[in-house]
Design a protein around this motif. Structure first.
Motif, short mmCIF file in Angstrom:
data_model
loop_
_atom_site.label_atom_id
_atom_site.label_comp_id
_atom_site.label_asym_id
_atom_site.label_seq_id
_atom_site.Cartn_x
_atom_site.Cartn_y
_atom_site.Cartn_z
N GLU A 26 -30.81 -8.00 -28.02
CA GLU A 26 -29.90 -7.33 -27.10
C GLU A 26 -29.26 -8.33 -26.14
O GLU A 26 -28.07 -8.23 -25.81
N ARG A 71 -30.11 -3.24 -22.89
CA ARG A 71 -28.64 -3.33 -22.98
C ARG A 71 -27.98 -2.84 -21.70
O ARG A 71 -27.09 -3.51 -21.14
N ASN A 72 -28.40 -1.66 -21.19
CA ASN A 72 -27.75 -1.10 -20.01
C ASN A 72 -28.04 -1.88 -18.75
O ASN A 72 -27.16 -2.10 -17.91
N GLN A 77 -20.23 -11.80 -23.18
CA GLN A 77 -19.76 -11.22 -21.93
C GLN A 77 -20.19 -12.07 -20.74
O GLN A 77 -19.43 -12.27 -19.79
N ARG A 108 -22.01 -6.81 -14.82
CA ARG A 108 -20.81 -6.16 -14.30
C ARG A 108 -20.76 -6.13 -12.78
O ARG A 108 -19.68 -6.26 -12.19
N HIS A 152 -26.23 -5.28 -18.93
CA HIS A 152 -24.79 -5.02 -18.80
C HIS A 152 -24.43 -4.71 -17.35
O HIS A 152 -23.42 -5.21 -16.83
N ASN A 153 -25.26 -3.88 -16.67
CA ASN A 153 -25.01 -3.57 -15.27
C ASN A 153 -25.09 -4.81 -14.40
O ASN A 153 -24.28 -5.01 -13.48
N LEU A 187 -25.05 -9.63 -25.62
CA LEU A 187 -24.32 -9.66 -24.34
C LEU A 187 -23.97 -11.08 -23.89
O LEU A 187 -23.37 -11.27 -22.82
#
Length: 452
Positions: A313, A350-351, A320, A358, A354-355, A317
């Motif tokens: 995972e 993943r979440n 990014q 971001r 990603h958070n 990412l």
């Protein structure tokens, strides 16, 4: 037709059978006691009859050929005891004064001392002898087979009494147990008559103490269902609101593009409509993921390498992170086999990563670590960004809980919480050692993965 399989699962029948098993054991013990005691009781009854006959003859004046006096009205058992009895009175010289009934022919009774005697043979005899005040000898006798007959009668009577008592107890037990289980039928009827949307607690007046845990468990389930349905209603209302906003924005931008004559402004309106569709698509994808989590919970657990799942995972990412200039650090064991479904764990990683990418400024550091501590597995995702104010940590995992200026759908952390609950884990927000935010997944190891 009797539903035998259903009857075999009957609690009433099981309780009755267990009770009857105890009654049957008591019946057998009682029967053994009756058989042992009936012989003694028969002997006592027969001996008492012999003594009564001798005492009656000893007290009465007798002439030759007189009938023996009665010792009183006999009862049923006394009549049975005296059916074969015989009496003999001899004068002091040995002459017969009274002779009545059957007497032993293979013994000289005049030679017997006072008291009880047993003469063996076929038939054998039980004899009681006494001496009158005038010197005459009095004898009463009965054959030993009378003892056996009376014993059989006593045992037969006792068996009949015990059997009738056992049958009466069985019928009463069936009725009493059914009466005692009636509150279960009342509870079943109350639940069956409820409307599907009636989730208020069950009221069962005068419920027996043994049924209170069942009623309490049912009411607890109804309370949790009510809370779950309320959350679903609120969630549905929030989803409708969140979808209405981008759809309304898309429609407004498309309307503007249709009437706008300036090409530049028209393209800006179309670009804004495109961004709205992207946001709506993300929201729908998150909703579908949330729905799939409930389905994944029913899948069987299997052995996975948790370290490899996290590693994959993070690798997805990595582009990014590079695009935003982030330093993405990992601290993972070589392998970490666990017995659990892989999808919720992958979604959590993943979440959260990603958070972190971001919501932190470009050039920030995001660190992912995984380790096992005894019967716990800890997964940490932390960063050196602005962090999370303590007052916001309580509402972080609520659906659509986000800053108005923050990007995203507001469902990412809701998905993380749901996935953690499916794994039987808890997710803890806090302050990172790097100075920013930290999310820690604490997963108890309830089932060890089999070793290869």
């Amino acid at each position: 037709m009797i539903p035998w399989r259903r009857l075999g699962r009957s609690l009433r029948l099981r309780l009755t059978l267990w009770l009857l098993a105890g009654v049957a054991l008591f019946w057998l013990v009682s029967l053994a006691y009756v058989v042992a005691e009936s012989g003694k009781e028969a002997e006592e009854l027969l001996d008492a009859r012999l003594v009564a006959s001798v005492e009656a003859l000893s007290a009465a004046p007798l002439g030759r050929g007189d009938a023996p006096p009665s010792s009183g009205p006999p009862g049923k058992r006394q009549r049975k005891a005296g059916k074969h009895a015989g009496v003999l009175v001899l004068d002091p010289e040995g002459g017969e004064i009274v002779r009545f009934g059957a007497l032993p022919s293979n013994a000289d009774l005049s030679r017997l001392a006072d008291g009880f005697h047993r003469i063996p043979g076929k038939p054998g005899w039980r004899i009681y002898a006494a001496t009158r005040s005038d010197g005459a000898r009095v004898f009463a006798a009965h054959p030993l087979e009378a003892h056996d007959e009376l014993t059989e009668d006593l045992v037969e009577h006792s068996v009949e009494t015990l059997t009738l008592g056992a049958l009466a107890l069985a019928l009463f037990s069936w009725w009493a147990i059914g009466r005692g289980l009636r509150p279960l039928a009342v509870l079943s009827h109350a639940l069956r008559q409820r409307r599907p949307d009636a989730l208020e607690p069950v009221a069962l007046p005068d419920a027996p103490q043994e049924l209170e845990p069942v009623v309490g468990a049912v009411n607890d389930l109804l309370a949790r269902l009510s809370q779950a349905f309320e959350r679903e209603r609120r969630f549905t209302a929030d989803v409708a609101h969140e979808l209405r906003t981008p759809i309304a924005a898309i429609a407004a931008h498309l309307d503007a593009a249709l009437v706008e004559g300036n090409e530049t402004r028209r393209r800006e309106a179309l670009r804004a409509a495109r961004e709205g569709t992207t946001r709506a698509a993300q929201l729908i994808e998150q909703l579908l993921t949330l729905a799939r989590l409930g389905h994944d919970a029913r899948r069987p657990r299997r052995t996975i390498d948790a370290a490899e799942v996290v590693r994959q995972e993070v690798a997805l990412l990595w582009p990014q992170a590079q695009a935003r200039g982030h330093a993405l650090e990992v601290d993972l064991p070589e392998t970490l086999p666990l017995l659990l479904p892989p999808e919720p764990l992958a979604l959590i990683v993943r979440n959260l990563v990603h958070n972190a990418l971001r919501h932190t400024p470009p050039g920030s550091t995001v660190r992912v670590s995984l380790r096992r501590e005894g019967n716990l597995v800890r997964l940490e995702i932390e960063d050196d960004g602005p962090g999370i104010p303590p007052e916001r940590r309580e509402t972080l995992f609520a659906p659509f809980a986000r800053d108005s200026t923050a990007p995203g759908t507001g469902l990412g952390l809701t998905l993380v919480r749901e996935a953690a609950e499916l794994l039987g884990a808890r997710i803890e927000p806090g302050e990172s050692r790097l100075g920013g935010a930290r999310f820690t997944l604490v997963l108890p190891v309830l089932h060890e993965a089999p070793t290869r």
